[in-house]
Design a protein around this motif. Structure first.
Motif, PDB file in Angstrom:
ATOM      1  N   ALA A   1       9.063  -8.746  11.811  1.00 37.63           N
ATOM      2  CA  ALA A   1       9.720  -9.978  11.360  1.00 37.63           C
ATOM      3  C   ALA A   1       9.831 -10.033   9.841  1.00 37.63           C
ATOM      4  N   GLY A   2      10.155  -8.924   9.233  1.00 39.18           N
ATOM      5  CA  GLY A   2      10.340  -8.886   7.786  1.00 39.18           C
ATOM      6  C   GLY A   2       9.048  -8.823   6.992  1.00 39.18           C
ATOM      7  N   MET A   3       7.891  -8.740   7.650  1.00 40.97           N
ATOM      8  CA  MET A   3       6.590  -8.670   6.990  1.00 40.97           C
ATOM      9  C   MET A   3       5.860  -7.404   7.426  1.00 40.97           C
ATOM     10  N   TRP A   4       4.855  -7.030   6.655  1.00 39.35           N
ATOM     11  CA  TRP A   4       4.022  -5.892   7.009  1.00 39.35           C
ATOM     12  C   TRP A   4       2.719  -6.407   7.604  1.00 39.35           C
ATOM     13  N   GLN A   5       2.457  -6.044   8.834  1.00 34.35           N
ATOM     14  CA  GLN A   5       1.280  -6.525   9.545  1.00 34.35           C
ATOM     15  C   GLN A   5       0.216  -5.425   9.606  1.00 34.35           C
TER      16      GLN A   5
ATOM     17  N   ARG B   1       3.822  -3.270   2.041  1.00 33.58           N
ATOM     18  CA  ARG B   1       2.969  -2.342   2.780  1.00 33.58           C
ATOM     19  C   ARG B   1       1.673  -2.042   2.012  1.00 33.58           C
ATOM     20  N   SER B   2       1.799  -1.932   0.667  1.00 31.78           N
ATOM     21  CA  SER B   2       0.611  -1.609  -0.139  1.00 31.78           C
ATOM     22  C   SER B   2      -0.435  -2.717  -0.038  1.00 31.78           C
TER      23      SER B   2
END
Length: 327
Positions: free
Chosen positions: A8-12, A30-31
């Motif tokens: 959903a457009g985020m890094w989990q 991501r970092s």
């Protein structure tokens, strides 16, 4: 083991480890997700995971509140410390969680505070803040670093050298007379300060059971440096105390510190005396006593200074008087 995925457009980031519940959090990059996952895994490896999670939800305001309730009452000057803590709780910084408290945030608070108060006040604020965080780490198991240790403190201001001049003393005592609604305790309190060099707290906490007018002494069981001492009284000091009424609770002066400070400021304003603090009376008294007690050991015994270095901050010799002694 940590897994990173885009959703959903985020890094989990998701961390799973045997013996621990799975932890999941989303980040914009991501970092950031990888960094958080490494920290969680490291905390799990070192047994700090649960305490770290608690710190993540614990606000600085909560730590300050508990410190004020449990620690401040056990310290000398605890009531004044509580006033500073309440002021710290009203800052934006106090709304941050303990893990979000960074050196940059503390430095920002320092710089904003310096625009309104002096270096000394900011140093005291940072000291209280650092003490509360260290106590939380040692005693309450809050797993965070202390960001105050990485923040540069303001320069310690030079000690005050303000003395009450003879003509100012006459004007001040005139304005302290109990006329109208003025406190009856202020004139004798100031006179006793000038005669004994006792600290404000020592005089306000003085009880009749520790006053011996016959022997001309006052016993102070609880002083700022933690060492009891007996203060000799001049004949003027004895006369001041002898004229005071006795109270049922045994206190010599029936006035609070805040009321006293306010009354002193008003009297200075009426007298036209600028830049005079009540504590300056201790400097004045010490300098006068030095003329009668040239032995520094005897002088320190009267004033309650534990070191000669501290005594030097309160002794301000008159250059003209010293010139006359030189001949």
């Amino acid at each position: 083991m940590a897994s990173i995925r885009q959703r959903a457009g985020m890094w989990q980031a998701r961390v799973t480890r045997k013996g621990f519940p799975a932890e999941t959090r989303s980040f914009e990059t991501r970092s950031e997700a990888q960094k958080w996952a490494r920290e969680i895994e490291s905390n799990m490896d070192h047994g700090d995971h649960r305490r770290r999670l608690e710190a993540d939800h614990l606000l600085l305001s909560d730590i300050l509140q508990r410190y004020m309730e449990e620690v401040s009452p056990t310290r000398k000057g605890g009531s004044e410390e509580a006033i500073r803590i309440r002021a710290l709780q009203r800052t934006k910084m106090a709304a941050h969680s303990m893990v979000k408290l960074t050196p940059a945030l503390i430095a920002s608070f320092r710089d904003a505070r310096l625009k309104n108060v002096g270096n000394g006040a900011v140093i005291r604020d940072l000291s209280i803040l650092s003490s509360a965080i260290n106590h939380a780490r040692r005693e309450w198991g809050v797993s965070v670093e202390n960001p105050c240790l990485l923040v540069r403190k303001p320069t310690i201001p030079p000690g005050r050298a303000r003395l009450l001049k003879p003509d100012e003393e006459v004007r001040l005592m005139r304005e302290l007379q109990p006329i109208g609604r003025r406190s009856r305790w202020m004139a004798p309190l100031v006179r006793l300060a000038l005669e004994t060099a006792m600290r404000r707290g020592e005089m306000l906490g003085l009880k009749w059971e520790h006053v011996d007018l016959t022997a001309q002494t006052v016993f102070l069981p609880d002083t700022k440096n933690g060492t009891p001492r007996t203060v000799p009284l001049s004949t003027t000091a004895v006369a001041v105390l002898a004229e005071l009424p006795r109270s049922e609770d045994g206190r010599v002066f029936q006035i609070s510190a805040m009321t006293m400070e306010a009354a002193f400021r008003r009297a200075c304003a009426r007298s036209g005396i600028a830049n005079l603090h009540f504590h300056d009376l201790r400097h004045t008294a010490t300098s006068k006593m030095a003329e009668k007690l040239p032995n520094v050991i005897e002088l320190a015994a009267v004033t309650g200074h534990r070191t000669i270095q501290m005594l030097k901050r309160y002794y301000h010799p008159n250059a003209a008087a010293l010139a006359k002694k030189l001949g």
